[in-house]
Design a protein around this motif. Structure first.
Motif, PDB file in Angstrom:
ATOM      1  N   TYR A  56      -4.559  13.811   2.865  1.00  0.00           N
ATOM      2  CA  TYR A  56      -3.703  13.300   3.940  1.00  0.00           C
ATOM      3  C   TYR A  56      -2.296  13.888   3.934  1.00  0.00           C
ATOM      4  O   TYR A  56      -1.700  14.054   4.987  1.00  0.00           O
ATOM      5  N   THR A  57      -1.776  14.164   2.740  1.00  0.00           N
ATOM      6  CA  THR A  57      -0.404  14.669   2.662  1.00  0.00           C
ATOM      7  C   THR A  57      -0.334  16.181   2.521  1.00  0.00           C
ATOM      8  O   THR A  57       0.717  16.772   2.740  1.00  0.00           O
ATOM      9  N   GLY A  58      -1.457  16.783   2.100  1.00  0.00           N
ATOM     10  CA  GLY A  58      -1.469  18.224   1.858  1.00  0.00           C
ATOM     11  C   GLY A  58      -0.861  18.613   0.515  1.00  0.00           C
ATOM     12  O   GLY A  58      -0.840  19.789   0.159  1.00  0.00           O
ATOM     13  N   GLU A  59      -0.363  17.627  -0.233  1.00  0.00           N
ATOM     14  CA  GLU A  59       0.242  17.910  -1.541  1.00  0.00           C
ATOM     15  C   GLU A  59      -0.809  18.494  -2.484  1.00  0.00           C
ATOM     16  O   GLU A  59      -1.926  18.007  -2.580  1.00  0.00           O
ATOM     17  N   ARG A  60      -0.417  19.558  -3.175  1.00  0.00           N
ATOM     18  CA  ARG A  60      -1.296  20.152  -4.195  1.00  0.00           C
ATOM     19  C   ARG A  60      -0.888  19.596  -5.553  1.00  0.00           C
ATOM     20  O   ARG A  60       0.291  19.376  -5.814  1.00  0.00           O
ATOM     21  N   PHE A  61      -1.887  19.369  -6.408  1.00  0.00           N
ATOM     22  CA  PHE A  61      -1.603  18.859  -7.739  1.00  0.00           C
ATOM     23  C   PHE A  61      -2.664  19.337  -8.720  1.00  0.00           C
ATOM     24  O   PHE A  61      -3.757  19.734  -8.321  1.00  0.00           O
ATOM     25  N   CYS A  85       0.869  -1.183   0.000  1.00  0.00           N
ATOM     26  CA  CYS A  85       0.000   0.000   0.000  1.00  0.00           C
ATOM     27  C   CYS A  85       0.901   1.226   0.000  1.00  0.00           C
ATOM     28  O   CYS A  85       1.431   1.608   1.038  1.00  0.00           O
ATOM     29  N   GLU A  86       1.083   1.803  -1.162  1.00  0.00           N
ATOM     30  CA  GLU A  86       1.944   2.979  -1.290  1.00  0.00           C
ATOM     31  C   GLU A  86       1.159   4.145  -1.874  1.00  0.00           C
ATOM     32  O   GLU A  86       0.086   3.965  -2.461  1.00  0.00           O
ATOM     33  N   GLN A  87       1.732   5.336  -1.739  1.00  0.00           N
ATOM     34  CA  GLN A  87       1.119   6.533  -2.307  1.00  0.00           C
ATOM     35  C   GLN A  87       1.121   6.417  -3.821  1.00  0.00           C
ATOM     36  O   GLN A  87       2.176   6.233  -4.430  1.00  0.00           O
ATOM     37  N   LEU A  88      -0.060   6.502  -4.416  1.00  0.00           N
ATOM     38  CA  LEU A  88      -0.168   6.455  -5.873  1.00  0.00           C
ATOM     39  C   LEU A  88       0.009   7.861  -6.442  1.00  0.00           C
ATOM     40  O   LEU A  88      -0.506   8.832  -5.879  1.00  0.00           O
ATOM     41  N   PRO A  89       0.712   7.968  -7.559  1.00  0.00           N
ATOM     42  CA  PRO A  89       0.791   9.263  -8.234  1.00  0.00           C
ATOM     43  C   PRO A  89      -0.609   9.709  -8.666  1.00  0.00           C
ATOM     44  O   PRO A  89      -1.481   8.871  -8.916  1.00  0.00           O
ATOM     45  N   PHE A  90      -0.824  11.011  -8.765  1.00  0.00           N
ATOM     46  CA  PHE A  90      -2.138  11.488  -9.193  1.00  0.00           C
ATOM     47  C   PHE A  90      -2.360  11.262 -10.683  1.00  0.00           C
ATOM     48  O   PHE A  90      -3.496  11.181 -11.140  1.00  0.00           O
ATOM     49  N   ALA A  91      -1.294  11.119 -11.459  1.00  0.00           N
ATOM     50  CA  ALA A  91      -1.420  10.843 -12.893  1.00  0.00           C
ATOM     51  C   ALA A  91      -1.816   9.376 -13.066  1.00  0.00           C
ATOM     52  O   ALA A  91      -1.105   8.476 -12.603  1.00  0.00           O
ATOM     53  N   PRO A  92      -2.946   9.101 -13.718  1.00  0.00           N
ATOM     54  CA  PRO A  92      -3.456   7.724 -13.800  1.00  0.00           C
ATOM     55  C   PRO A  92      -2.464   6.702 -14.359  1.00  0.00           C
ATOM     56  O   PRO A  92      -2.311   5.623 -13.763  1.00  0.00           O
ATOM     57  N   PHE A 148     -13.559  17.602 -12.123  1.00  0.00           N
ATOM     58  CA  PHE A 148     -12.302  17.109 -11.572  1.00  0.00           C
ATOM     59  C   PHE A 148     -11.068  17.810 -12.130  1.00  0.00           C
ATOM     60  O   PHE A 148     -10.014  17.804 -11.497  1.00  0.00           O
ATOM     61  N   VAL A 149     -11.183  18.387 -13.307  1.00  0.00           N
ATOM     62  CA  VAL A 149     -10.044  19.088 -13.905  1.00  0.00           C
ATOM     63  C   VAL A 149      -9.777  20.349 -13.088  1.00  0.00           C
ATOM     64  O   VAL A 149     -10.694  21.107 -12.785  1.00  0.00           O
ATOM     65  N   GLY A 150      -8.499  20.528 -12.696  1.00  0.00           N
ATOM     66  CA  GLY A 150      -8.126  21.705 -11.929  1.00  0.00           C
ATOM     67  C   GLY A 150      -7.231  21.352 -10.760  1.00  0.00           C
ATOM     68  O   GLY A 150      -6.679  20.255 -10.693  1.00  0.00           O
ATOM     69  N   SER A 151      -7.089  22.283  -9.837  1.00  0.00           N
ATOM     70  CA  SER A 151      -6.212  22.114  -8.682  1.00  0.00           C
ATOM     71  C   SER A 151      -6.909  21.322  -7.581  1.00  0.00           C
ATOM     72  O   SER A 151      -8.093  21.536  -7.308  1.00  0.00           O
ATOM     73  N   HIS A 152      -6.137  20.436  -6.957  1.00  0.00           N
ATOM     74  CA  HIS A 152      -6.644  19.617  -5.858  1.00  0.00           C
ATOM     75  C   HIS A 152      -5.580  19.505  -4.780  1.00  0.00           C
ATOM     76  O   HIS A 152      -4.391  19.717  -5.036  1.00  0.00           O
TER      77      HIS A 152
END
Length: 193
Positions: free
Chosen positions: A107-112, A35-42, A99-103
Motif C-alpha cells: 500500500y505504501t510502496g516502502e521497501r524493506f 489502526c496505525e502502520q506497524l513497523p516491519f520489525a516484529p 520471507f527473508v529478503g527484500s519486500h
C-alpha cells in the motif's frame, strides 16, 4: 476499543482495515479504533501496539489479520485481552527462508529488508499453547493461498471458530462479520449515525 493489527506488507489502507473503519464511523465509533502502520520489525510492531493498548480508554479487543493475527495472539495472551484473528499466521509452520529478503509494502510502496534477526524476533513472541481459548474468535477461509487454515484451526482449538469454504488470504467474507466483530468487542450497542 479495537486495536487493529494488519499483516506483513500491509497497512491501514488495506481493504479490511478500511471496511472496519467505515463501519465504525457508521456506528458512531470512529474514536474507538486504533489502526496505525506497524513497523516491519516484529518487536517494534509489538512495542507500538503495546503503547496503543496502554493508552486505550478501556480494555481493547485486538483484531489481527495474517501476521497481525500472530501479534494479536501474543498480545492477547500477555495482556489477557480478547482477539479476533483473520487468517492468522501460525509461525511454527511457516517456511521462513521464503520471507527473508527484500519486500515492498503493498500500500505504501516502502521497501524493506526482512532479516534472519526478524525471524528470531518472531520466534521470541510465539505462543505455544493458548491459555484461554474462549478469548479468541478465529475467522479463516479454506482456500487461503498463503497460509494453511488447518494450522490455525489446530492452534486455536477451543476458540470460537468460523471456517468458510473457499475464499483466499484476503478473507473475502470480511464484510459479513463487521457487526459480529463489534459485538465481540463489546461495541455492538452503539447507535448508527
Amino acid at each position: 476499543m479495537i486495536v487493529y493489527l494488519h499483516g506483513f506488507r500491509s497497512s491501514p489502507a488495506s481493504q479490511k482495515a478500511q471496511m472496519l473503519a467505515r463501519r465504525m464511523v457508521e456506528r458512531g465509533l470512529a474514536d474507538r479504533l486504533w489502526c496505525e502502520q506497524l513497523p516491519f520489525a516484529p518487536l517494534q510492531a509489538i512495542e507500538l501496539a503495546e503503547r496503543a493498548i496502554a493508552a486505550a480508554p478501556s480494555r481493547p479487543t485486538l483484531v489481527g489479520s495474517s501476521l497481525g493475527g500472530y501479534y494479536a495472539t501474543w498480545l492477547a495472551e500477555k495482556h489477557d485481552l480478547k482477539a479476533v484473528l483473520i487468517n492468522p499466521a501460525v509461525v511454527a509452520s511457516l517456511p521462513f527462508a521464503d520471507f527473508v529478503g527484500s519486500h515492498t509494502n503493498l500500500y505504501t510502496g516502502e521497501r524493506f529488508e526482512f532479516t534472519p534477526e526478524h525471524v528470531t524476533e518472531l520466534r521470541r513472541i510465539e505462543v505455544g499453547t493458548i491459555r484461554k481459548p474462549e478469548r479468541f474468535w478465529l475467522l479463516v477461509e479454506t482456500a487461503d493461498e498463503v497460509l494453511d487454515y488447518r494450522q490455525a484451526a489446530l492452534k486455536y482449538v477451543g476458540a470460537r471458530q468460523t471456517v468458510i469454504e473457499g475464499g483466499d488470504h484476503s478473507f473475502r467474507h470480511f464484510g459479513e462479520f463487521l457487526d459480529g466483530i463489534l459485538d465481540f468487542a463489546g461495541l455492538g450497542a452503539a447507535a448508527p449515525v
